[in-house]
Scaffold this motif. Structure first.
Motif, PDB file in Angstrom:
ATOM      1  N   HIS A 212       0.956  -1.333   0.098  1.00  0.00           N
ATOM      2  CA  HIS A 212       0.135  -0.057  -0.010  1.00  0.00           C
ATOM      3  C   HIS A 212       0.873   1.139  -0.010  1.00  0.00           C
ATOM      4  CE1 HIS A 212      -3.869  -2.148   0.511  1.00  0.00           C
ATOM      5  NE2 HIS A 212      -3.300  -2.902   1.781  1.00  0.00           N
ATOM      6  N   ASN A 213       0.565   2.134  -0.769  1.00  0.00           N
ATOM      7  CA  ASN A 213       1.123   3.504  -0.808  1.00  0.00           C
ATOM      8  C   ASN A 213       2.631   3.480  -1.438  1.00  0.00           C
ATOM      9  OD1 ASN A 213      -1.023   4.942   0.449  1.00  0.00           O
ATOM     10  ND2 ASN A 213      -0.468   3.915   2.362  1.00  0.00           N
ATOM     11  N   VAL A 214       3.160   2.354  -2.172  1.00  0.00           N
ATOM     12  CA  VAL A 214       4.180   2.199  -2.740  1.00  0.00           C
ATOM     13  C   VAL A 214       3.932   1.993  -4.224  1.00  0.00           C
ATOM     14  CG1 VAL A 214       6.580   0.784  -2.904  1.00  0.00           C
ATOM     15  CG2 VAL A 214       5.318   1.275  -0.790  1.00  0.00           C
ATOM     16  N   PRO A 215       4.702   2.723  -5.163  1.00  0.00           N
ATOM     17  CA  PRO A 215       4.380   2.545  -6.487  1.00  0.00           C
ATOM     18  C   PRO A 215       4.698   1.224  -6.963  1.00  0.00           C
ATOM     19  CG  PRO A 215       6.303   4.052  -6.115  1.00  0.00           C
ATOM     20  CD  PRO A 215       5.674   3.804  -4.703  1.00  0.00           C
ATOM     21  N   SER A 216       3.769   0.710  -8.097  1.00  0.00           N
ATOM     22  CA  SER A 216       4.216  -0.595  -8.648  1.00  0.00           C
ATOM     23  C   SER A 216       4.127  -0.581 -10.120  1.00  0.00           C
ATOM     24  CB  SER A 216       3.397  -1.739  -7.860  1.00  0.00           C
ATOM     25  OG  SER A 216       1.890  -1.281  -8.067  1.00  0.00           O
ATOM     26  N   TRP A 217       4.590  -1.672 -10.684  1.00  0.00           N
ATOM     27  CA  TRP A 217       4.744  -2.017 -12.008  1.00  0.00           C
ATOM     28  C   TRP A 217       4.264  -3.466 -12.302  1.00  0.00           C
ATOM     29  CZ3 TRP A 217       7.072   1.968  -9.814  1.00  0.00           C
ATOM     30  CH2 TRP A 217       7.086   3.202 -10.617  1.00  0.00           C
ATOM     31  N   TYR A 218       3.435  -3.822 -13.210  1.00  0.00           N
ATOM     32  CA  TYR A 218       3.045  -5.280 -13.344  1.00  0.00           C
ATOM     33  C   TYR A 218       3.206  -5.712 -14.740  1.00  0.00           C
ATOM     34  CZ  TYR A 218       0.551  -9.571 -11.974  1.00  0.00           C
ATOM     35  OH  TYR A 218       0.387 -10.879 -11.844  1.00  0.00           O
ATOM     36  N   ALA A 219       3.910  -6.863 -15.027  1.00  0.00           N
ATOM     37  CA  ALA A 219       3.880  -7.425 -16.509  1.00  0.00           C
ATOM     38  C   ALA A 219       3.145  -8.529 -16.424  1.00  0.00           C
ATOM     39  CB  ALA A 219       5.560  -7.622 -16.877  1.00  0.00           C
ATOM     40  N   VAL A 220       2.027  -8.447 -17.276  1.00  0.00           N
ATOM     41  CA  VAL A 220       1.126  -9.409 -17.477  1.00  0.00           C
ATOM     42  C   VAL A 220       1.496 -10.439 -18.542  1.00  0.00           C
ATOM     43  CG1 VAL A 220      -1.366  -9.927 -18.325  1.00  0.00           C
ATOM     44  CG2 VAL A 220      -0.820  -7.993 -16.724  1.00  0.00           C
ATOM     45  N   SER A 221       1.297 -11.827 -18.270  1.00  0.00           N
ATOM     46  CA  SER A 221       1.923 -12.752 -19.146  1.00  0.00           C
ATOM     47  C   SER A 221       0.762 -13.257 -19.905  1.00  0.00           C
ATOM     48  CB  SER A 221       2.704 -13.913 -18.562  1.00  0.00           C
ATOM     49  OG  SER A 221       4.033 -13.472 -18.039  1.00  0.00           O
ATOM     50  N   GLY A 222       0.573 -12.644 -21.218  1.00  0.00           N
ATOM     51  CA  GLY A 222      -0.857 -12.995 -21.799  1.00  0.00           C
ATOM     52  C   GLY A 222      -1.143 -14.370 -22.167  1.00  0.00           C
ATOM     53  N   GLN A 223      -0.203 -15.333 -22.282  1.00  0.00           N
ATOM     54  CA  GLN A 223      -0.392 -16.577 -22.444  1.00  0.00           C
ATOM     55  C   GLN A 223      -0.138 -17.482 -21.292  1.00  0.00           C
ATOM     56  OE1 GLN A 223      -1.929 -17.776 -25.361  1.00  0.00           O
ATOM     57  NE2 GLN A 223      -1.993 -15.625 -25.888  1.00  0.00           N
ATOM     58  N   ASP A 224      -0.293 -17.130 -20.180  1.00  0.00           N
ATOM     59  CA  ASP A 224       0.006 -17.755 -18.829  1.00  0.00           C
ATOM     60  C   ASP A 224      -1.114 -18.848 -18.645  1.00  0.00           C
ATOM     61  OD1 ASP A 224       0.758 -18.565 -16.204  1.00  0.00           O
ATOM     62  OD2 ASP A 224       1.184 -16.387 -15.635  1.00  0.00           O
ATOM     63  N   ARG A 225      -0.415 -20.229 -18.537  1.00  0.00           N
ATOM     64  CA  ARG A 225      -1.276 -21.549 -18.249  1.00  0.00           C
ATOM     65  C   ARG A 225      -1.270 -21.821 -16.732  1.00  0.00           C
ATOM     66  NH1 ARG A 225       0.288 -24.982 -23.754  1.00  0.00           N
ATOM     67  NH2 ARG A 225      -0.567 -23.145 -25.145  1.00  0.00           N
ATOM     68  N   MET A 226      -0.414 -21.134 -15.840  1.00  0.00           N
ATOM     69  CA  MET A 226      -0.535 -21.152 -14.426  1.00  0.00           C
ATOM     70  C   MET A 226      -1.584 -20.457 -13.870  1.00  0.00           C
ATOM     71  SD  MET A 226       1.488 -23.840 -14.168  1.00  0.00           S
ATOM     72  CE  MET A 226       1.585 -23.967 -12.445  1.00  0.00           C
ATOM     73  N   ILE A 227      -1.174 -19.192 -14.113  1.00  0.00           N
ATOM     74  CA  ILE A 227      -2.399 -18.040 -13.409  1.00  0.00           C
ATOM     75  C   ILE A 227      -3.125 -17.461 -14.679  1.00  0.00           C
ATOM     76  CG2 ILE A 227      -2.573 -15.869 -12.273  1.00  0.00           C
ATOM     77  CD1 ILE A 227       0.292 -16.559 -10.772  1.00  0.00           C
ATOM     78  N   ASP A 228      -4.403 -17.452 -14.581  1.00  0.00           N
ATOM     79  CA  ASP A 228      -5.215 -16.743 -15.366  1.00  0.00           C
ATOM     80  C   ASP A 228      -4.895 -15.458 -15.825  1.00  0.00           C
ATOM     81  OD1 ASP A 228      -7.324 -15.716 -17.083  1.00  0.00           O
ATOM     82  OD2 ASP A 228      -9.144 -16.475 -15.860  1.00  0.00           O
ATOM     83  N   PRO A 229      -4.566 -15.052 -16.972  1.00  0.00           N
ATOM     84  CA  PRO A 229      -4.020 -13.530 -17.392  1.00  0.00           C
ATOM     85  C   PRO A 229      -5.054 -12.309 -16.617  1.00  0.00           C
ATOM     86  CG  PRO A 229      -3.524 -14.906 -19.173  1.00  0.00           C
ATOM     87  CD  PRO A 229      -4.355 -15.772 -18.174  1.00  0.00           C
ATOM     88  N   ALA A 230      -6.412 -13.035 -16.963  1.00  0.00           N
ATOM     89  CA  ALA A 230      -7.546 -12.032 -16.373  1.00  0.00           C
ATOM     90  C   ALA A 230      -7.324 -11.919 -14.648  1.00  0.00           C
ATOM     91  CB  ALA A 230      -8.956 -12.690 -16.558  1.00  0.00           C
ATOM     92  N   GLU A 231      -6.818 -12.835 -14.077  1.00  0.00           N
ATOM     93  CA  GLU A 231      -6.331 -12.575 -12.672  1.00  0.00           C
ATOM     94  C   GLU A 231      -5.290 -11.890 -12.571  1.00  0.00           C
ATOM     95  OE1 GLU A 231      -5.257 -15.463  -8.635  1.00  0.00           O
ATOM     96  OE2 GLU A 231      -5.639 -16.377 -10.668  1.00  0.00           O
ATOM     97  N   GLU A 232      -4.279 -11.876 -13.050  1.00  0.00           N
ATOM     98  CA  GLU A 232      -3.151 -11.002 -13.142  1.00  0.00           C
ATOM     99  C   GLU A 232      -3.650  -9.549 -13.270  1.00  0.00           C
ATOM    100  OE1 GLU A 232      -0.018 -12.318 -15.728  1.00  0.00           O
ATOM    101  OE2 GLU A 232      -0.195 -14.339 -15.335  1.00  0.00           O
ATOM    102  N   ARG A 233      -4.524  -9.303 -14.576  1.00  0.00           N
ATOM    103  CA  ARG A 233      -4.729  -7.856 -14.439  1.00  0.00           C
ATOM    104  C   ARG A 233      -5.920  -7.352 -13.484  1.00  0.00           C
ATOM    105  NH1 ARG A 233      -6.104 -10.533 -19.593  1.00  0.00           N
ATOM    106  NH2 ARG A 233      -4.670 -10.373 -21.033  1.00  0.00           N
TER     107      ARG A 233
END
Length: 276
Positions: A212-233
């Motif tokens: 919380h209150n710390v800036p963050s960046w997230y790289a979504v893996s669009g063809q991820d088969r371990m974690i649903d990319p929609a969950e990542e987003r």
């Protein structure tokens, strides 16, 4: 693999191109990845935390990129026995590093960095690659409740009682679910480094978190088969991260095949005007 202490013109062009590609892929509306004219004079230490069914060597390509550009990196080795133990491992590593840190995580590593960062004032930014990012009380299971579960969970090899002991991904299915965008040789190297995850971790709720209150960046893996990319987003939106898509990346593709682009994203985070 040989390190180069100075940046050659060819390497400089390659890194600029990689950062440019990341900028084009930003999904968060109205957020700019423009790097300030004046870079920070003192670089923070980049602490990279690996995920489940992996070890710290999964970061090798990313750390080589960062070290070539003059960054110090630390890659703690998790035990994968319990969330509390892994949080303690990363907190101990952070305590040994002076100055500012950027916490980078992949997969389950996001659960660990969330807890390890709680109560700290020395974390400048978080950077995630296909990572799980909990709020207090969330578990791996609850985060994924509304999303498509991975078929890899049907191909686990338990070392004891099913769903109550450490488990591997069946090596015969590792390439298919974990690293399908890599060559067979590259996937085999990662497969050989596989370490079992104590399955009780999946249902363990997170304690207090520090993102919380710390800036963050997230790289979504669009063809991820371990974690649903929609969950990542969804998780990226929840933490207010600047989002970049790697549309063709597998679960591990963003930190291996696309390591140059991911390293460029980390370096952007270091130099962003969001980071104080």
């Amino acid at each position: 693999m040989q390190s180069h202490p100075t940046t050659t013109p060819r390497r400089r062009r390659r890194r600029i191109a990689a950062l440019g590609a990341a900028v084009v892929a930003v999904l968060t509306a109205g957020v700019s990845l423009t790097v300030p004219a004046e870079a920070h004079t003192t670089k923070p230490t980049i602490v990279l935390v690996h995920g489940a069914w992996a070890d710290s060597t999964s970061w090798d390509t990313v750390t080589r990129e960062l070290k070539d550009d003059g960054y110090r990196t630390v890659t703690p080795k998790l035990g994968l026995n319990s969330v509390a133990e892994d949080v303690a491992i990363v907190r101990t590593a952070l305590n040994k590093i002076s100055g500012r840190k950027v916490l980078v995580s992949h997969s389950y590593g996001g659960i660990v960095t969330a807890g390890a960062s709680h109560g700290r004032t020395d974390i400048s930014a978080f950077v995630y690659a296909a990572a799980l990012v909990p709020d207090e009380g969330d578990s791996i299971a609850s985060l994924g409740a509304d999303f498509i579960p991975s078929e890899a969970f049907g191909h686990l090899v338990f070392t004891g009682e099913p769903f109550a002991s450490p488990a591997f991904i069946d090596p015969a299915f590792f390439h298919q679910y974990f690293a399908q965008d890599l060559s067979k040789r590259q996937a085999a190297v990662l497969n050989a480094a596989q370490r079992p995850l104590n399955f009780s971790i999946v249902g363990t709720p997170s304690g207090p978190v520090g993102w919380h209150n710390v800036p963050s960046w997230y790289a979504v893996s669009g063809q991820d088969r371990m974690i649903d990319p929609a969950e990542e987003r969804s998780m990226a939106a929840h933490v207010g991260a600047t989002v970049v898509e790697f549309p063709t990346a597998s679960h591990v593709g963003g930190i291996t095949r696309l390591a140059s682009r991911f390293a460029a994203l980390i370096e952007h985070a270091v130099n962003s005007n969001r980071v104080r």
